[in-house]
Structures are given as C-alpha cells and as structure tokens.
Scaffold this active site. Structure first.
Site, short mmCIF file in Angstrom:
data_model
loop_
_atom_site.label_atom_id
_atom_site.label_comp_id
_atom_site.label_asym_id
_atom_site.label_seq_id
_atom_site.Cartn_x
_atom_site.Cartn_y
_atom_site.Cartn_z
N HIS A 94 -28.40 85.57 34.07
CA HIS A 94 -27.38 86.49 34.59
C HIS A 94 -26.00 86.02 34.18
O HIS A 94 -25.74 84.81 34.08
CB HIS A 94 -27.49 86.68 36.10
CG HIS A 94 -27.27 85.44 36.92
ND1 HIS A 94 -26.02 85.04 37.35
CD2 HIS A 94 -28.13 84.52 37.41
CE1 HIS A 94 -26.13 83.94 38.06
NE2 HIS A 94 -27.39 83.59 38.11
N ASP A 96 -23.09 87.24 35.77
CA ASP A 96 -22.12 87.26 36.86
C ASP A 96 -22.10 85.89 37.54
O ASP A 96 -23.04 85.09 37.41
CB ASP A 96 -22.44 88.36 37.86
CG ASP A 96 -23.75 88.14 38.61
OD1 ASP A 96 -24.76 87.76 37.96
OD2 ASP A 96 -23.79 88.35 39.84
N ASP A 127 -24.40 77.99 36.16
CA ASP A 127 -25.04 79.10 36.88
C ASP A 127 -24.31 80.41 36.61
O ASP A 127 -23.36 80.75 37.32
CB ASP A 127 -25.04 78.77 38.36
CG ASP A 127 -25.74 79.81 39.23
OD1 ASP A 127 -26.53 80.60 38.68
OD2 ASP A 127 -25.49 79.83 40.45
N GLU A 158 -26.74 89.28 39.99
CA GLU A 158 -27.66 88.37 40.69
C GLU A 158 -26.98 87.72 41.88
O GLU A 158 -27.61 87.50 42.92
CB GLU A 158 -28.18 87.31 39.72
CG GLU A 158 -29.35 86.49 40.27
CD GLU A 158 -28.92 85.31 41.13
OE1 GLU A 158 -29.74 84.83 41.94
OE2 GLU A 158 -27.76 84.87 41.01
N GLU A 159 -25.69 87.40 41.75
CA GLU A 159 -24.99 86.69 42.81
C GLU A 159 -24.67 87.57 44.01
O GLU A 159 -24.21 87.08 45.04
CB GLU A 159 -23.69 86.06 42.27
CG GLU A 159 -23.90 85.04 41.16
CD GLU A 159 -24.58 83.76 41.62
OE1 GLU A 159 -25.05 83.71 42.77
OE2 GLU A 159 -24.68 82.82 40.82
N HIS A 423 -22.31 77.07 42.82
CA HIS A 423 -21.70 77.79 43.94
C HIS A 423 -20.56 77.01 44.58
O HIS A 423 -19.82 77.58 45.38
CB HIS A 423 -22.72 78.18 45.02
CG HIS A 423 -23.72 79.18 44.59
ND1 HIS A 423 -24.39 79.99 45.49
CD2 HIS A 423 -24.20 79.53 43.36
CE1 HIS A 423 -25.23 80.77 44.83
NE2 HIS A 423 -25.13 80.50 43.54
#
Length: 455
Positions: A94, A96, A127, A158-159, A423
């Site tokens: 992903h 995003d 990520d 996805e996030e 994150h």
C-alpha cells in the site's frame, strides 16, 4: 506447460539486485517525500499524487498499469506477463501512510527521507512504500524475462481500514486471481532473521461514552457526593484488566500455543519501556502478543490540563483498541466488550459503547509447495533459515484476499524489523535488510515458476 526453462543462479540474481539497489532506494525516497496520508483530515490530493507516482514507476518497467478507485482512495493495478502458461503471482503493498504526528517528535522531518547509520528515516519509508519498492525491485531484476505472470496491486487506503477494498476485489477479481499472493505489509523476526507471518490478530475499535451529570457543576459545591464522568471513566477502564494486566473481558478467545519465545529483555528494549516499568499479562510473551487479546485506551476526550476548570465533568469519551485472537469472531468480541463495560458501570453511571471498526484475524495453513519455496527463497537471501511468526497487529485485508482466492497460497511477508517504529515518530527502514527482501522476492518468482510449472 510452456514455462521459461532458463534458470538464473543465485549469485547472478544477488548481483543483479545489488546493482539495482541505489536506484531502488532513490525511488523509495521520492515516494516517501509525498505525504500520502489517507486520513480524511489530510490533503487527499497527495494520495492521488502518490498513486500516480507509483503508476509511473511501474509503467517504466513495461507493466500495463491503471489507477483505479471504487469510492475510496486510488489504488494501482499493474500486470506483466511471463512465459505462456506460467504461474500467476499477485503482489500487494500500500502507498498510503499514517499521519506523521508532531514534528517535534521526529529527529528529522517526516517527509524528508534521511539516511543515518544504515537506516532510512521517514513516514512510509518502511510502512509500506518499501513494500511497493520491493515488488518493483523484483520486476526490475527480471526485466523482460519474468518467470511468472506478475500482477501488482498497490492499495491507497490500508491505513484507514480499506473500506473500498472489497469493491475493488470484486470488480477486478479476474485480473487479480492468482496461484500465489505475496502481501508485503508485515515484519521480520529480527535483523538477520527473516520471517513468514502465519497468524494475525483481529481488531475491534470502540468508543465508550460515560455520563454522570446533566451538566458540569462546581467541584467544591458537589464533589464528594456527585460522581464526575472522568473519574468514573477511569474506574471503568480499570475493569478491563486484572491485577496482572491480563484482559478481564469474559468470552474472548486465547491460546498459549507458540513455538518461539521472545526474550523479555529484548522486548523491553524493542518497545522502549522505561526502567522499572513491568511487563503485563501472563503466559509466554509471544502468546500475549500474538494469540491472546489485548485492550489499549488509545484516546480520551476530557478537559485538557492547561484549560481545566474546577468542575465535575458531566461526560467523557474514550476510544479503545481491542486486538483479538486469530480465531475470534470480531463481532462476538465487540459484543463481549460492550456487555462487560455496561455491566461494570461504576456508581450507576450511563455507559454507551459504540462500534468504530471491526477487522478479522488470520491464520494460515503454512504448508505446501509455495510455502516451501518461500522459505527456501528467504534462506537464499538471508543465508539464515526463516521462522514462522504471528503478528499482534491486525491486517484485515488479508482475510479478504483469503476469501477471494481460497485455493491460492497466501504469503504474508514484510520489510520491517523490531526497531522500525511503524506508525510512530522516527519510522525507519534497515537498508541492509531491505536489500535481502528485494532479493528474496526476486528468487521467489523463479522458485514458484519452477515448482508450480512442473506440477
């Protein structure tokens, strides 16, 4: 079956990938500079810009590319054919990213990728834009001699829970259906030790509202008799765990069947725990992280310290993140959480529990030819045997792919290591490990082609 009989030996592939890495890393830096935060409060033109940048990189490798959307953030689908009759491999990542948080928490700007001590720092550097580039590196390494049919599916939300993913999978099912899936959004066990993720916990997010008063009142006039909502909320949240820190909600699945143990000192270091802070829960650490439920209070709405007045607060809200065992039905877990909180309401307070998000867990049947070849490819790249691990975090889209292609082998791989800090502030990618990831994917395509092409 008319698969390509040409075999490229491991050392040749290793040199190919090594020679590609400077350009791969530079392209990764360019992607990382795009602040493609998919959360709605951020500029969504940047997510569209990120999708177009990914599409351009894939088109440059001779892939047939399109940017697609079904009411959500844009995704990219790209395809390149191998020999006639070759196996089909779908590669997912992903583009995003999570919000960066406060700039002050970062040692360098989050969207200005920076190399330090063999790591690349930046939001999305690991990520999951590194996942995008690992797939692209494998395509580049093979050029026009791909041993398999390869399709890349690069998602854009996805996030934020992949809300439009089911519609995308349904619309483009014929293009995406494959013999094997490589979903690059997980982590390796340690620097130097690769891993295949075979279990994932499910997720439940809930918002809890506590009300005790019709309106706020003077804390001196009424304190000691009338309960305030914030103190009541604190007591309610304390009902979520027992004295050891185990989740105290009845009706949640749990297991202690793990083959790998996590050294306690290593976990303390990886998590950045302060000296004197104790680990919580009981049983093997890997079971606590992978196979048992956990509950975290991830947010509270209450008066801020700097602006608080001397009043009894009438209402308070908290957001909870509940991670559940791979076997757990997430709706049943929410129902159990809701009942537990309502039954535990302190002092007769009004407690309301609303569902915010559900995501299913995943448990793979990690056997068969594709898993065998994946383990061999990892061993080739790392010169160390891989391990099967669980992940305490949740990747709900994995179960969607599993439902869509029940007969396909589903490999959950990743580019992260325990110090990646995905994150969080100072997210980073270990560049030495990243090269091994790129090599492993390159080798895997040949191994799958030879194994499935001969069966």
């Amino acid at each position: 079956m008319n698969t390509n009989d040409t075999v490229v030996d491991l050392e040749q592939l290793r040199e190919r990938v090594r020679s590609l890495m400077p350009k791969v890393v530079e392209d990764l830096k360019d992607l990382t500079r795009i602040p493609s935060v998919s959360l709605g409060s951020f500029d969504q033109t940047q997510v569209a810009r990120s999708a177009e940048a990914v599409a351009e990189l894939l088109a440059a490798e001779g892939m047939d590319v399109k940017v697609v959307a079904e009411g959500g953030r844009p995704a990219v689908i790209a395809h390149k054919s191998g020999p006639a009759g070759a196996p089909k491999v779908l590669m997912y990542a992903h583009h995003d990213v999570q919000p960066p948080g406060a700039d002050a928490d970062w040692d360098t700007p989050p969207f200005e990728p920076t190399e330090r001590a063999g790591r690349l720092y930046g939001r999305g550097a690991a990520d999951d834009k590194a996942g995008v580039m690992a797939h692209l590196a494998a395509v580049r390494a093979w050029g026009d001699d791909l041993p398999c049919d390869v399709t890349l599916f690069i998602e854009g939300e996805e996030e934020i829970a992949s809300d439009s993913l089911p519609a995308l999978l349904e619309k483009y099912a014929d293009e995406l259906r494959s013999d094997a899936l490589v979903l690059a959004d997980s982590a390796n066990w340690a620097v130097g030790t690769p891993a295949l993720t075979t279990t994932l916990r499910g997720t439940v997010r809930a918002v809890v509202t506590v009300r005790t008063l019709k309106h706020s009142v003077h804390s001196g006039m009424f304190g000691g008799a009338a309960p305030d909502a914030l103190t009541t909320m604190c007591r309610l949240m304390a009902e979520l765990h027992d004295a050891e820190g185990n989740v105290a909600v009845p009706g949640l699945d749990a297991s202690e069947d793990t083959e790998i143990e996590y050294d306690a000192d290593q976990l303390r270091s990886d998590a950045g725990m302060l000296p004197g802070t104790q680990l919580i829960g009981s049983g093997p650490l890997t079971s606590r992280l992978w196979l048992k439920p956990s509950i975290t209070v991830i947010g509270i709405d209450a008066p801020g310290v700097d602006v608080a007045s001397n009043t009894l607060t009438a209402s308070a809200r908290a957001k909870l993140s509940l991670r559940v065992a791979p076997s757990q039905d997430p709706q049943a877990a929410f129902d159990a959480l809701k009942k537990h909180l309502e039954d535990a309401a302190p002092w007769g307070a009004e407690v309301n529990v609303e569902l915010d998000e559900l995501g299913a867990g995943f448990s793979a049947d990690a056997n068969g030819p594709v898993y065998e070849e994946a383990r061999a490819a990892f061993a080739d790249a790392w010169q160390n045997e891989p391990v099967d691990v669980g992940i305490g975090g949740s990747i709900p889209f994995v179960s969607l792919f599993a439902e869509m292609m029940p007969d396909a082998a589903l490999l959950v791989t990743g580019v992260e290591d325990p110090d990646t800090r995905a994150h969080g502030a100072n997210e980073s990618l270990h560049l030495g490990e990243f090269e091994k990831v790129c090599l492993a994917e390159t080798v895997l395509l040949q191994r799958i082609a030879r194994r499935l092409g001969s069966e």
